[in-house]
Design an enzyme around this catalytic site. Structure first.
Site, mmCIF file in Angstrom:
data_model
loop_
_atom_site.group_PDB
_atom_site.id
_atom_site.type_symbol
_atom_site.label_atom_id
_atom_site.label_comp_id
_atom_site.label_asym_id
_atom_site.label_seq_id
_atom_site.Cartn_x
_atom_site.Cartn_y
_atom_site.Cartn_z
ATOM 1 N N LYS A 189 0.864 -1.177 0.000
ATOM 2 C CA LYS A 189 0.000 0.000 0.000
ATOM 3 C C LYS A 189 0.904 1.231 0.000
ATOM 4 C CE LYS A 189 -4.118 1.888 0.429
ATOM 5 N NZ LYS A 189 -5.164 1.843 -0.614
ATOM 6 N N ASP A 222 -5.576 -3.295 -1.991
ATOM 7 C CA ASP A 222 -7.034 -3.224 -2.173
ATOM 8 C C ASP A 222 -7.417 -3.746 -3.564
ATOM 9 O OD1 ASP A 222 -5.661 -0.992 -3.109
ATOM 10 O OD2 ASP A 222 -7.173 0.481 -2.500
#
Ligand code: NAD
Ligand code: IPM
Ligand code: MN
Length: 354
Positions: A189, A222
Site C-alpha cells: 500500500k 485493495d
C-alpha cells in the site's frame, strides 16, 4: 540413522482434534514409507497457561532449534485468555525467535464445487502466497498513553527492514523459478505508506532484475483483493507483508473451500519449520467432532515435503484430493463425516495409492 524429531503442539480447541488426525496420518505414513519420524508431544496451550502461568519457556525454543526438524502445531486461542497472551508467546514467539521469516500459504482448489466463484475450475485457483512473518505491525512496538481518559492514544508501529523485505521477496522469486511458475505479484500500500512500503517498492524493483524469466508485477493490496476474486487465474505467486498476508490468506482459503482446508508453513529456509493449518481454535465448533482435519493433514504433507519425504507428501496430497472429490468430507464441505471419520478415510486412501 537418527530419527527425525517432530515437536507436536496440539494447542487449543479444534487444534487438538485436527492434530490428532494429522498425527494418525503421520504414523501411517511412517509405517508405510519407513520415514523414521519421532512425534513428541508438548502441552503449550491455554489449559497449560491457566494451570501453570507458563506459556512457552525460552529454553524450549532453543531445544526446538537445536534438536528438532520441525514443529507441528494445531491452533492457539481461547476465550478464557482474552489478552491472547499465550497465543502471542507460543505462535508469534516461535515465528520471531526462530526467525521463521517465510509464511508459505498455498491456495490450491481441489474440486471446483468447493469454490464460491462462478465458473472457476481447479486449475484457475492455484496460488502460493508468501507472507512476510517477522515484521510489520506484528512486532508489538507501540503502547498506550493516557489510557482510560478521553485523550487516550494507542500506537502500533509497522516495522519494515531492508533485510526482512529483501529476503521474503527474493524467496518468493526463487520459489517461482524452482517450480517453473511464471508470475510473481508483490502487493503493498505504497500509495499511502510511503516510508515502509516505499522500501518494499524499491527492493522489489531491485530483486526482480535477478529473475528476468519471471513476469513480475505490483498491485496495491485493495486492488489485489478485488482481482483475486475476479480472476484468480491471473496469479501464481503473491508476496506481501505480514498483516496483508494474514488477511489475503484467509481470503485465499475461502476460494479453495474455506479455512478447514488451508495449510501453512512458517519456515526459515535451510532451518527448522513450524507447520500449522491456517485456521484458529474455532471455539464455536470445538469438542463437537465437526472440525475439518484436511487443513492439518495437508499441513503435515507440506511439512513432509519440506523435510524431503517427497513420496509420502505426494501420496497424502493425493489421498486428500481423492476423498474430497468422492465427497468423503466433514459438514463444512457438505459431507457428513466427523473429524475422526474424515481422518480415517484419508488413512484408508493412503494405503491404496501406489
Ligand atoms: P477460526 O479460524 O478459529 O474460525 C473461523 C471460522 O471458521 C469459525 O466459524 C470456525 O468454526 C470455522 N473453522 C475454522 N477452522 C475450521 C475447520 N478446521 N473445520 C471447520 N470449520 C472451521 O478463527 P477465529 O474464530 O477468528 O479465531 C478463534 C481463535 O483462534 C482466536 O483466539 C484466534 O486468535 C485464534 N487463531 C489462532 C490461529 C493459529 O493458532 N494459527 C489462527 C487464527 C486464529
Ligand atoms: C494466523 C493467525 C495469527 C496471525 C494470530 C492467531 C496471531 O491469524 O496464523 O493467520 O495473525 O498470524
Ligand atoms: Mn490469520
Amino acid at each position: 540413522m537418527g530419527k527425525t524429531r517432530i515437536a507436536v503442539i496440539p494447542g487449543d480447541g479444534i487444534g487438538k482434534e485436527v492434530i490428532a488426525e494429522g498425527c494418525k496420518v503421520l504414523e501411517a505414513l511412517d509405517r508405510r514409507f519407513g520415514l523414521g519420524l519421532s512425534l513428541e508431544y508438548f502441552p503449550w496451550s491455554a489449559d497449560h497457561y491457566l494451570a501453570t502461568g507458563v506459556t512457552l519457556p525460552d529454553e524450549q525454543i532453543e531445544t526446538y532449534r537445536n534438536d528438532f526438524a520441525a514443529i507441528y502445531l494445531g491452533a492457539v486461542g481461547d476465550p478464557r485468555v482474552p489478552s491472547n497472551q499465550h497465543a502471542k508467546d507460543i505462535l508469534l514467539g516461535m515465528r520471531f525467535k526462530l526467525d521463521l521469516y517465510v509464511n508459505l500459504r498455498p491456495v490450491s482448489l481441489i474440486d471446483e464445487r468447493l469454490c464460491p466463484l462462478k465458473g472457476k475450475q481447479a486449475k484457475d485457483v492455484q496460488i502460493t502466497i508468501f507472507r512476510e512473518n517477522t515484521e510489520d505491525l506484528y512486532v508489538e512496538v507501540g503502547g498506550v498513553f493516557k489510557q482510560g481518559t478521553p485523550d487516550e492514544v494507542a500506537i502500533n508501529e509497522s516495522i519494515n527492514t531492508r533485510k526482512g523485505v529483501e529476503r521474503i521477496i527474493r524467496r518468493a522469486f526463487e520459489y517461482a523459478r524452482d517450480r517453473k511458475l511464471g508470475r510473481v505479484c508483490m502487493s503493498d500500500k505504497a500509495n499511502v505508506l510511503r516510508y515502509g512500503h516505499g522500501l518494499w517498492q524499491r527492493v522489489f524493483r531491485e530483486v526482480r532484475t535477478e529473475f528476468p524469466e519471471i513476469q513480475s508485477r505490483h498491485m496495491y493490496v485493495d486492488a489485489l483483493c478485488m482481482e483475486i476474486i475476479r480472476a484468480p487465474e491471473n496469479f501464481d505467486v503473491i508476496v506481501t507483508s505480514n498483516m496483508f498476508g494474514d488477511i489475503i490468506t484467509d481470503l485465499g482459503a475461502a476460494l479453495a473451500g474455506g479455512l478447514g482446508v488451508a495449510a501453512s508453513g512458517n519456515i526459515h529456509p535451510g532451518g527448522i519449520g513450524l507447520f500449522e493449518p491456517v485456521h484458529g481454535s474455532a471455539p464455536d465448533i470445538a469438542g463437537k467432532g465437526l472440525a475439518n482435519p484436511v487443513g492439518a493433514i495437508s499441513t503435515a504433507a507440506l511439512m513432509l515435503d519440506y523435510l524431503g519425504f517427497k513420496d509420502a507428501a505426494r501420496v497424502t496430497e493425493q489421498a486428500v484430493a481423492d476423498n474430497i472429490r468422492a465427497g468423503y468430507t466433514t459438514p463444512d464441505l457438505g459431507g457428513t463425516l466427523s473429524t475422526a471419520g474424515a481422518g480415517d478415510c484419508i488413512i484408508r486412501r493412503i494405503a491404496e495409492i501406489q
